[in-house]
Write a protein that holds these residues in place. Structure first.
Motif, PDB file in Angstrom:
ATOM      1  N   GLY A 119       0.821  -1.207   0.000  1.00 47.15           N
ATOM      2  CA  GLY A 119       0.000   0.000   0.000  1.00 47.15           C
ATOM      3  C   GLY A 119       0.844   1.241   0.000  1.00 47.15           C
ATOM      4  O   GLY A 119       2.025   1.244   0.373  1.00 47.15           O
ATOM      5  N   GLY A 120       0.262   2.373  -0.406  1.00 41.12           N
ATOM      6  CA  GLY A 120       0.956   3.645  -0.412  1.00 41.12           C
ATOM      7  C   GLY A 120       2.117   3.644  -1.373  1.00 41.12           C
ATOM      8  O   GLY A 120       2.085   3.088  -2.457  1.00 41.12           O
ATOM      9  N   ASN A 121       3.180   4.340  -0.954  1.00 32.52           N
ATOM     10  CA  ASN A 121       4.381   4.364  -1.788  1.00 32.52           C
ATOM     11  C   ASN A 121       4.971   2.988  -1.945  1.00 32.52           C
ATOM     12  O   ASN A 121       5.554   2.651  -2.964  1.00 32.52           O
ATOM     13  CB  ASN A 121       5.418   5.313  -1.167  1.00 32.52           C
ATOM     14  N   GLY A 122       4.817   2.158  -0.884  1.00 36.01           N
ATOM     15  CA  GLY A 122       5.305   0.787  -0.986  1.00 36.01           C
ATOM     16  C   GLY A 122       4.598   0.031  -2.074  1.00 36.01           C
ATOM     17  O   GLY A 122       5.181  -0.814  -2.749  1.00 36.01           O
ATOM     18  N   GLY A 123       3.290   0.301  -2.277  1.00 35.73           N
ATOM     19  CA  GLY A 123       2.557  -0.364  -3.348  1.00 35.73           C
ATOM     20  C   GLY A 123       3.100  -0.004  -4.706  1.00 35.73           C
ATOM     21  O   GLY A 123       3.197  -0.837  -5.599  1.00 35.73           O
ATOM     22  N   GLU A 124       3.477   1.284  -4.868  1.00 38.38           N
ATOM     23  CA  GLU A 124       4.058   1.684  -6.138  1.00 38.38           C
ATOM     24  C   GLU A 124       5.383   0.980  -6.358  1.00 38.38           C
ATOM     25  O   GLU A 124       5.707   0.548  -7.474  1.00 38.38           O
ATOM     26  CB  GLU A 124       4.248   3.200  -6.169  1.00 38.38           C
ATOM     27  N   ARG A 125       6.184   0.850  -5.277  1.00 40.29           N
ATOM     28  CA  ARG A 125       7.460   0.142  -5.434  1.00 40.29           C
ATOM     29  C   ARG A 125       7.235  -1.322  -5.785  1.00 40.29           C
ATOM     30  O   ARG A 125       7.958  -1.917  -6.567  1.00 40.29           O
ATOM     31  CB  ARG A 125       8.277   0.252  -4.140  1.00 40.29           C
ATOM     32  N   GLY A 126       6.195  -1.925  -5.166  1.00 38.85           N
ATOM     33  CA  GLY A 126       5.888  -3.317  -5.484  1.00 38.85           C
ATOM     34  C   GLY A 126       5.486  -3.485  -6.927  1.00 38.85           C
ATOM     35  O   GLY A 126       5.865  -4.453  -7.581  1.00 38.85           O
ATOM     36  N   GLU A 127       4.707  -2.521  -7.457  1.00 40.57           N
ATOM     37  CA  GLU A 127       4.325  -2.601  -8.858  1.00 40.57           C
ATOM     38  C   GLU A 127       5.547  -2.439  -9.761  1.00 40.57           C
ATOM     39  O   GLU A 127       5.669  -3.082 -10.798  1.00 40.57           O
ATOM     40  CB  GLU A 127       3.290  -1.525  -9.170  1.00 40.57           C
ATOM     41  N   ASP A 128       6.488  -1.553  -9.326  1.00 42.23           N
ATOM     42  CA  ASP A 128       7.701  -1.395 -10.119  1.00 42.23           C
ATOM     43  C   ASP A 128       8.493  -2.688 -10.169  1.00 42.23           C
ATOM     44  O   ASP A 128       9.033  -3.065 -11.200  1.00 42.23           O
ATOM     45  CB  ASP A 128       8.559  -0.277  -9.529  1.00 42.23           C
ATOM     46  N   LEU A 129       8.553  -3.386  -9.025  1.00 41.43           N
ATOM     47  CA  LEU A 129       9.261  -4.649  -8.999  1.00 41.43           C
ATOM     48  C   LEU A 129       8.575  -5.692  -9.860  1.00 41.43           C
ATOM     49  O   LEU A 129       9.225  -6.492 -10.535  1.00 41.43           O
ATOM     50  CB  LEU A 129       9.369  -5.164  -7.560  1.00 41.43           C
ATOM     51  N   ALA A 130       7.237  -5.713  -9.828  1.00 46.59           N
ATOM     52  CA  ALA A 130       6.511  -6.711 -10.611  1.00 46.59           C
ATOM     53  C   ALA A 130       6.719  -6.511 -12.102  1.00 46.59           C
ATOM     54  O   ALA A 130       6.754  -7.466 -12.866  1.00 46.59           O
ATOM     55  CB  ALA A 130       5.020  -6.638 -10.275  1.00 46.59           C
ATOM     56  N   GLY A 131       6.862  -5.247 -12.528  1.00 48.61           N
ATOM     57  CA  GLY A 131       7.042  -4.976 -13.944  1.00 48.61           C
ATOM     58  C   GLY A 131       8.482  -4.808 -14.371  1.00 48.61           C
ATOM     59  O   GLY A 131       8.753  -4.484 -15.525  1.00 48.61           O
ATOM     60  N   TRP A 132       9.411  -5.030 -13.450  1.00 49.04           N
ATOM     61  CA  TRP A 132      10.821  -4.831 -13.776  1.00 49.04           C
ATOM     62  C   TRP A 132      11.318  -5.918 -14.716  1.00 49.04           C
ATOM     63  O   TRP A 132      10.950  -7.078 -14.597  1.00 49.04           O
ATOM     64  CB  TRP A 132      11.645  -4.846 -12.495  1.00 49.04           C
ATOM     65  N   LYS A 133      12.163  -5.524 -15.649  1.00 48.42           N
ATOM     66  CA  LYS A 133      12.702  -6.466 -16.627  1.00 48.42           C
ATOM     67  C   LYS A 133      14.186  -6.199 -16.793  1.00 48.42           C
ATOM     68  O   LYS A 133      14.594  -5.055 -16.945  1.00 48.42           O
ATOM     69  CB  LYS A 133      11.992  -6.313 -17.970  1.00 48.42           C
ATOM     70  N   PRO A 134      15.013  -7.238 -16.774  1.00 44.94           N
ATOM     71  CA  PRO A 134      16.457  -7.025 -16.966  1.00 44.94           C
ATOM     72  C   PRO A 134      16.764  -6.602 -18.391  1.00 44.94           C
ATOM     73  O   PRO A 134      16.071  -6.962 -19.326  1.00 44.94           O
ATOM     74  CB  PRO A 134      17.056  -8.391 -16.645  1.00 44.94           C
ATOM     75  N   SER A 135      17.831  -5.849 -18.541  1.00 41.22           N
ATOM     76  CA  SER A 135      18.210  -5.331 -19.852  1.00 41.22           C
ATOM     77  C   SER A 135      18.726  -6.441 -20.752  1.00 41.22           C
ATOM     78  O   SER A 135      19.405  -7.365 -20.308  1.00 41.22           O
ATOM     79  CB  SER A 135      19.287  -4.257 -19.682  1.00 41.22           C
ATOM     80  N   VAL A 136      18.412  -6.334 -22.029  1.00 40.03           N
ATOM     81  CA  VAL A 136      18.898  -7.316 -22.998  1.00 40.03           C
ATOM     82  C   VAL A 136      20.416  -7.248 -23.116  1.00 40.03           C
ATOM     83  O   VAL A 136      21.088  -8.249 -23.356  1.00 40.03           O
ATOM     84  CB  VAL A 136      18.241  -7.083 -24.373  1.00 40.03           C
ATOM     85  N   TYR A 137      20.974  -6.049 -22.885  1.00 41.50           N
ATOM     86  CA  TYR A 137      22.427  -5.915 -22.953  1.00 41.50           C
ATOM     87  C   TYR A 137      23.093  -6.613 -21.773  1.00 41.50           C
ATOM     88  O   TYR A 137      24.201  -7.137 -21.905  1.00 41.50           O
ATOM     89  CB  TYR A 137      22.800  -4.436 -22.999  1.00 41.50           C
ATOM     90  N   CYS A 138      22.422  -6.619 -20.635  1.00 42.61           N
ATOM     91  CA  CYS A 138      22.944  -7.353 -19.483  1.00 42.61           C
ATOM     92  C   CYS A 138      22.921  -8.857 -19.765  1.00 42.61           C
ATOM     93  O   CYS A 138      23.871  -9.576 -19.434  1.00 42.61           O
ATOM     94  CB  CYS A 138      22.117  -7.020 -18.240  1.00 42.61           C
ATOM     95  N   VAL A 139      21.839  -9.332 -20.381  1.00 47.84           N
ATOM     96  CA  VAL A 139      21.750 -10.744 -20.750  1.00 47.84           C
ATOM     97  C   VAL A 139      22.839 -11.090 -21.761  1.00 47.84           C
ATOM     98  O   VAL A 139      23.491 -12.144 -21.668  1.00 47.84           O
ATOM     99  CB  VAL A 139      20.358 -11.059 -21.315  1.00 47.84           C
ATOM    100  N   MET A 140      23.063 -10.213 -22.732  1.00 47.20           N
ATOM    101  CA  MET A 140      24.105 -10.458 -23.728  1.00 47.20           C
ATOM    102  C   MET A 140      25.479 -10.512 -23.072  1.00 47.20           C
ATOM    103  O   MET A 140      26.319 -11.357 -23.427  1.00 47.20           O
ATOM    104  CB  MET A 140      24.066  -9.371 -24.804  1.00 47.20           C
ATOM    105  N   PHE A 141      25.712  -9.634 -22.091  1.00 48.67           N
ATOM    106  CA  PHE A 141      26.999  -9.631 -21.395  1.00 48.67           C
ATOM    107  C   PHE A 141      27.204 -10.928 -20.624  1.00 48.67           C
ATOM    108  O   PHE A 141      28.292 -11.516 -20.658  1.00 48.67           O
ATOM    109  CB  PHE A 141      27.063  -8.432 -20.446  1.00 48.67           C
ATOM    110  N   ILE A 142      26.161 -11.403 -19.938  1.00 45.09           N
ATOM    111  CA  ILE A 142      26.277 -12.636 -19.157  1.00 45.09           C
ATOM    112  C   ILE A 142      26.535 -13.828 -20.072  1.00 45.09           C
ATOM    113  O   ILE A 142      27.415 -14.669 -19.808  1.00 45.09           O
ATOM    114  CB  ILE A 142      25.015 -12.858 -18.318  1.00 45.09           C
ATOM    115  N   LEU A 143      25.794 -13.924 -21.181  1.00 48.72           N
ATOM    116  CA  LEU A 143      26.013 -15.023 -22.119  1.00 48.72           C
ATOM    117  C   LEU A 143      27.397 -14.939 -22.753  1.00 48.72           C
ATOM    118  O   LEU A 143      28.057 -15.961 -22.976  1.00 48.72           O
ATOM    119  CB  LEU A 143      24.939 -15.007 -23.198  1.00 48.72           C
TER     120      LEU A 143
END
Length: 419
Positions: free
Chosen positions: A181-205
């Motif tokens: 709830g509140g600002n924490g709810g917004e942070r939770g939504e940000d976490l739920a929609g967070w996606k790692p960068s394709v460039y980070c995936v390319m670097f790891i591979l």
């Protein structure tokens, strides 16, 4: 390229295809120029040295050049059958044949062993058809799981950093309930929609491929007696399934100072792991190349916006799917069962996240419809009935890709405009 009179704008898929074809042609011409400059002097030197040795041998043993040439042709035939000057392992015992079929289904094809009988050649056609298809499917499934693991690990690291940032800002731990709830709810939504960068995936591979190649090179350098640089060269040629055949591992009958069975098992493990890593890396790089092409198409599209301002309408312009056209002519599309799940980036006020991955929910949901999409599209193309425009479906056609490119497109957050 981005604008045509009379018939309207070019289909974006076709424009991207032509641009990529032009890039590949230029890339081939540049590569040919570089390799010609590097390798041609060496070729001329080797040719001159061979002619001198041939002439000297012919005169020393009083042999006619014709007889000597015939003898060398006979040796070339024996060489194709697997006969070498040095002692090597049998080519067509069970272990040798297993090594051969492994190079076939993996599409490496070193070429040091080839079937010589008519029955073997006919059997190879059918055997390779099914084996290569099954192995490509295995590589695609490996690719899915690698990206899943990378996404889970990166998301866990991001959540850990998020919790530490929240603790530093509030001065107290933030529970899951408080984040709901509140600002924490917004942070939770940000976490739920967070996606790692394709460039980070390319670097790891890329790092994984480097680690596997360097480790394998140490083994090949010690066992085969190759230079370390030559071993790295062999690893790239083999792992990328180019397979020139100038260097081939595990061909001796016995390896002195090394456990022969253990080395051959290690060779099989490194080739399998290396091919999977390089295959995954190639597909991620292909997405980055596609994003560069999309950027170029948008730059080429800029003159069209000047020719056809937003409030005007060209009389010959017709709304078409997936075209290089000004942004106001692109209709928003709704999700349907015919396409993979709607990316969150398409519903977030037009926010574009072409350099990031889709959420895990969409990641898994896309797998279930991939085959159905391809079958439906192939059927419609065969009967000549293109898909009709509808407010309930996105007219992407084959723009999402089939096979490995389709897998990557379904996992990297490319919006419909990007495609």
């Amino acid at each position: 390229m981005a604008c045509r009179s009379g018939s309207g704008p070019i289909n974006e898929d076709n424009a991207r295809f032509l641009l990529l074809a032009l890039f590949i042609i230029i890339y081939l011409l540049c590569g040919a120029a570089v390799f010609s400059a590097l390798e041609q002097p060496k070729e001329r030197e080797a040719k001159e040295r061979w002619e001198q040795r041939f002439e000297h041998f012919s005169q020393k043993y009083n042999l006619s050049k014709k007889d000597l040439n015939n003898f060398l042709r006979n040796y070339e035939e024996a060489n194709v059958a697997g006969i070498r000057v040095d002692t090597i392992r049998p080519r067509w015992d069970f272990t040798g044949a297993f090594y051969f079929v492994g190079t076939v289904v993996s599409t490496i094809g070193f070429g040091m062993t080839t079937p010589a009988t008519i029955g073997g050649k006919v059997f190879l056609m059918f055997y390779g058809l099914l084996g290569c298809a099954a192995t490509i499917l295995f590589f695609n499934l490996f690719l899915e799981r690698v990206i899943t693991v990378i996404a889970v690990v990166l998301k866990s690291c991001h959540e850990h950093r998020h919790k530490k940032a929240a603790l530093a800002s509030n001065g107290q731990p933030v529970s899951e309930g408080n984040r709901a709830g509140g600002n924490g709810g917004e942070r939770g939504e940000d976490l739920a929609g967070w996606k790692p960068s394709v460039y980070c995936v390319m670097f790891i591979l890329g790092m994984a491929a480097i680690v596997v190649s360097c480790s394998a090179s140490l083994m090949y350098s010690a066992a085969e007696g190759w230079d370390y640089l030559d071993s790295l060269y062999f690893c790239f040629v083999a792992f990328s399934t180019i397979g020139f055949g100038d260097m081939v591992s595990s061909q001796r009958a016995v390896y002195e100072g090394h456990a022969t069975v253990a080395y051959r098992l290690g060779n099989f493990f490194f080739i399998l792991t290396g091919v999977c890593c390089i295959y995954s890396l190639f597909n991620v790089i292909s997405i980055v190349i596609k994003q560069v092409l999309n950027w170029l198409l948008r730059r080429l599209d800029a003159p069209c916006r000047c020719c056809f301002p937003r409030r005007g309408h060209h009389p010959h312009r017709h709304p078409r799917r997936n075209v290089v056209a000004p942004g106001h002519l692109r209709a928003r599309r709704d999700p349907s069962i015919e396409t993979d799940a709607l990316n969150e980036s398409e519903t977030d006020n037009g926010r574009r996240m072409s350099g990031e991955m889709i959420s895990m929910r969409d990641f898994l949901a896309a797998n279930k419809v991939n085959l159905a999409i391809m079958q439906k599209q192939l059927s419609e193309m065969a009967i000549g009935h293109p898909r009709q425009s509808s407010s309930n479906s996105r007219q992407n056609g084959f723009s999402g890709g089939v096979g490995a490119l389709g897998i990557m497109n379904n996992r990297l957050a490319e919006t419909s405009e990007d495609r």
